[in-house]
Design an enzyme around this catalytic site. Structure first.
Site, mmCIF file in Angstrom:
data_model
loop_
_atom_site.group_PDB
_atom_site.id
_atom_site.type_symbol
_atom_site.label_atom_id
_atom_site.label_comp_id
_atom_site.label_asym_id
_atom_site.label_seq_id
_atom_site.Cartn_x
_atom_site.Cartn_y
_atom_site.Cartn_z
ATOM 1 N N GLU A 1 0.776 -1.303 0.039
ATOM 2 C CA GLU A 1 -0.003 -0.012 0.051
ATOM 3 C C GLU A 1 0.954 1.324 0.124
ATOM 4 O OE1 GLU A 1 -2.515 2.424 3.440
ATOM 5 O OE2 GLU A 1 -2.437 0.226 3.552
ATOM 6 N N LYS B 1 -10.425 -3.304 7.754
ATOM 7 C CA LYS B 1 -9.220 -2.929 8.482
ATOM 8 C C LYS B 1 -9.696 -2.287 9.749
ATOM 9 C CE LYS B 1 -6.994 1.043 7.427
ATOM 10 N NZ LYS B 1 -6.452 2.206 6.796
#
Length: 217
Positions: A46, A135
């Site tokens: 990411e 998340k």
């Protein structure tokens, strides 16, 4: 996300569900750091959009990394970001919050939305909108007891990654609580850390995950 990318994502989430969060990385660093992560075993990378020139870094990472590594953006907040990710072939769409309309749009554009949530309401809204994973953030401050409480109402089979304050020292506690995987930030990469240092840290995290999995088997 094409069929091959979907298979890669499913395999990564099953075998090594660890996300490297490269907040603050620059385009000149990204290839070396990605090489270090891939060498250690990471397959999910990411690049947050509040990094310097993030789209340049994402494009370089996509072009540079092996086909079995998935690149994407973090801190995705705008509709236009989802289109740009799709155009770059960077399927990971990672958000700090739960915006159901944005989740749905990302899923429609073939991305894999990994959605930041804290409350049961946010988690269920993200799941309903098409999240590929949740998340839990800020995980360390919320604690494993909180995760155990909310996990009872989450959809079965939807991965939940603990992000925020996670490092080698507390992985075992979260693993025992049933968490699906982890995202690592400044303990893995922070501005100024060399690729060699990143590789050492990444290998330690991967080894700890494998140790925990073997102990469970």
């Amino acid at each position: 996300m094409n069929d091959n990318q979907r298979k890669i994502l499913d395999k990564a989430l099953e075998e090594l569900p660890l996300v490297a969060i490269l907040r603050g990385i620059t385009p000149d660093e990204v290839e070396g750091v990605c090489d270090a992560l891939v060498s250690a075993g990471f397959r999910l990378i990411e690049i947050p959009l509040n990094s310097p020139e993030p789209w340049v870094s994402i494009e370089r990472a996509v072009a540079h990394c092996p086909d079995d590594v998935l690149i994407g953006a973090g801190t995705v907040l705008e509709e236009g970001d989802t289109l740009r990710l799709a155009q770059l072939g960077a399927p990971l769409m990672i958000t700090p919050n739960t915006d159901p309309a944005l989740v749905s749009l990302g899923a429609e554009r073939g991305l894999a939305p990994m959605i930041g949530c804290m409350t049961p309401t946010e988690a269920l809204a993200a799941a309903k909108a098409g999240a590929s994973a949740l998340k839990l953030f800020p995980a360390a401050r919320l604690g494993t007891a909180y995760y155990k409480d909310i996990s009872a109402i989450l959809p079965r089979g939807l991965p939940v990654l603990a992000v925020g304050g996670i490092d080698k020292s507390n992985m075992a506690e979260w693993h025992a609580a049933g968490i699906s995987g982890f995202g690592y930030g400044s303990n893995l990469y922070k501005p100024g850390r060399s690729a060699a240092e990143v590789e050492v840290a990444a290998k330690e995290l991967v080894a700890e995950w494998m140790r925990l999995q073997e102990a469970r088997a």
